[in-house]
Write a protein that holds these residues in place. Structure first.
Motif, short mmCIF file in Angstrom:
data_model
loop_
_atom_site.label_atom_id
_atom_site.label_comp_id
_atom_site.label_asym_id
_atom_site.label_seq_id
_atom_site.Cartn_x
_atom_site.Cartn_y
_atom_site.Cartn_z
N PRO A 1 32.46 39.59 37.67
CA PRO A 1 32.72 40.88 37.02
C PRO A 1 32.84 42.05 38.00
CG PRO A 1 30.44 40.22 36.68
CD PRO A 1 31.15 39.07 37.31
N PHE A 2 32.34 41.87 39.23
CA PHE A 2 32.36 42.97 40.21
C PHE A 2 33.39 42.73 41.30
CE2 PHE A 2 27.88 42.47 38.75
CZ PHE A 2 27.89 43.55 37.87
N ARG A 3 34.41 41.93 41.00
CA ARG A 3 35.40 41.60 42.02
C ARG A 3 36.26 42.81 42.38
NH1 ARG A 3 40.19 37.02 41.51
NH2 ARG A 3 41.16 37.44 43.52
N TYR A 4 36.59 43.63 41.37
CA TYR A 4 37.45 44.78 41.59
C TYR A 4 36.60 46.05 41.71
CZ TYR A 4 41.31 41.71 40.32
OH TYR A 4 42.20 40.68 40.28
N PRO A 5 36.58 46.67 42.88
CA PRO A 5 35.76 47.88 43.06
C PRO A 5 36.14 49.00 42.09
CG PRO A 5 36.52 47.05 45.18
CD PRO A 5 37.23 46.27 44.13
N ALA A 6 37.41 49.07 41.70
CA ALA A 6 37.84 50.15 40.80
C ALA A 6 37.16 50.03 39.44
CB ALA A 6 39.36 50.10 40.63
N VAL A 7 36.99 48.78 38.96
CA VAL A 7 36.30 48.57 37.68
C VAL A 7 34.85 49.01 37.78
CG1 VAL A 7 35.63 46.87 35.94
CG2 VAL A 7 37.83 46.66 37.08
N VAL A 8 34.20 48.63 38.89
CA VAL A 8 32.80 48.97 39.10
C VAL A 8 32.63 50.48 39.21
CG1 VAL A 8 30.81 48.67 40.63
CG2 VAL A 8 32.36 46.76 40.23
N ASP A 9 33.50 51.13 39.97
CA ASP A 9 33.41 52.58 40.14
C ASP A 9 33.61 53.31 38.81
OD1 ASP A 9 32.97 52.20 42.81
OD2 ASP A 9 35.04 52.59 43.42
N ALA A 10 34.57 52.84 38.02
CA ALA A 10 34.83 53.45 36.72
C ALA A 10 33.62 53.28 35.79
CB ALA A 10 36.08 52.85 36.09
N MET A 11 33.02 52.10 35.84
CA MET A 11 31.85 51.85 34.99
C MET A 11 30.67 52.70 35.44
SD MET A 11 31.30 50.04 32.35
CE MET A 11 30.03 50.91 31.48
N LYS A 12 30.47 52.81 36.75
CA LYS A 12 29.38 53.64 37.27
C LYS A 12 29.54 55.09 36.84
CE LYS A 12 27.97 51.20 41.49
NZ LYS A 12 28.05 51.23 42.98
N LEU A 13 30.76 55.60 36.97
CA LEU A 13 31.01 57.00 36.59
C LEU A 13 30.76 57.19 35.10
CD1 LEU A 13 32.00 59.85 37.29
CD2 LEU A 13 34.33 59.05 36.81
N GLY A 14 31.23 56.24 34.28
CA GLY A 14 31.02 56.34 32.84
C GLY A 14 29.55 56.35 32.47
N VAL A 15 28.76 55.49 33.14
CA VAL A 15 27.32 55.42 32.86
C VAL A 15 26.63 56.70 33.32
CG1 VAL A 15 25.18 54.23 33.47
CG2 VAL A 15 27.20 52.91 32.87
N GLU A 16 27.03 57.24 34.48
CA GLU A 16 26.43 58.48 34.98
C GLU A 16 26.71 59.65 34.03
OE1 GLU A 16 28.06 58.99 38.86
OE2 GLU A 16 26.90 57.34 39.74
N VAL A 17 27.94 59.75 33.56
CA VAL A 17 28.29 60.82 32.62
C VAL A 17 27.53 60.65 31.31
CG1 VAL A 17 30.16 61.76 31.21
CG2 VAL A 17 30.57 61.24 33.62
#
Length: 200
Positions: free
Chosen positions: A1-17
């Motif tokens: 699930p963490f193969r694509y950094p863009a997916v991880v970064d988008a999820m991190k930003l969403g969780v932070e917001v």
């Protein structure tokens, strides 16, 4: 699930917001709910009507009006504007949820605490807040879920930042990696677990 950094970064930003919205919206929404329930003041009906407004107005209108406000103020769009926008529409949900909890509140408990010598702030911390805490917790979870899921308002106010819903929308045009489905399933499972925990 963490193969694509863009997916991880988008999820991190969403969780932070979402975490910021779930922390700030209950704070302001609870104060509004307490003021509307306990006090009689001029404009009380108008404030109540303004609380309903974000729930009834289309998100396109809210998103575009907030964007025009940020542009007029010269505020660069990004993390801060996303958080402000999410807190703005989550406050209504919080205030309505907490207000519903306050409708069944026994105000004589506060009076009894004050009769026994407790100062006003101690009454708030020791009597009022513990009794309405379930409503505040439910409102915070609702704010987190609404913020994590929001697309339209975020699209207008995100600037160059990409949350998970924005990433999914962009990915559908090119390649749609299976990691998106995995992360979405994880969100669903965690939501069900959180819901089960609050019910338990």
């Amino acid at each position: 699930p963490f193969r694509y950094p863009a997916v991880v970064d988008a999820m991190k930003l969403g969780v932070e917001v979402a975490a910021a919205a779930a922390a700030l919206a209950p704070l302001f929404g609870t104060m509004i709910a307490l003021a509307l329930t306990r006090s009689r003041f001029r404009g009380r009906g108008l404030v109540g009507a303004l609380l309903i407004l974000p729930l009834t107005v289309p998100e396109v209108v809210l998103g575009s009006s907030l964007l025009s406000l940020f542009l007029q103020l010269g505020t660069p769009t990004g993390f801060g504007t996303i958080v402000i926008a999410h807190v703005m529409f989550c406050i209504s949900y919080v205030a309505i949820t907490v207000r519903a909890r306050l409708r069944g509140f026994d105000w004589t408990l506060e009076e009894a605490a004050m009769d026994l010598g407790a100062p006003p702030m101690r009454v708030v911390w020791k009597v009022t807040l513990p009794l309405i805490a379930p409503g505040i917790a439910a409102a915070a979870l609702l704010s987190f879920a609404l913020s994590l899921d929001d697309f339209i308002i975020t699209l207008f106010n995100a600037g160059t930042r990409v949350t998970y819903p924005l990433y999914v929308y962009g990915a559908r045009r090119a390649a749609f990696p299976p990691q998106i489905d995995v992360v979405a399933t994880a969100i669903l499972v965690l939501s069900v677990v959180a819901l089960g925990g609050t019910v338990w």
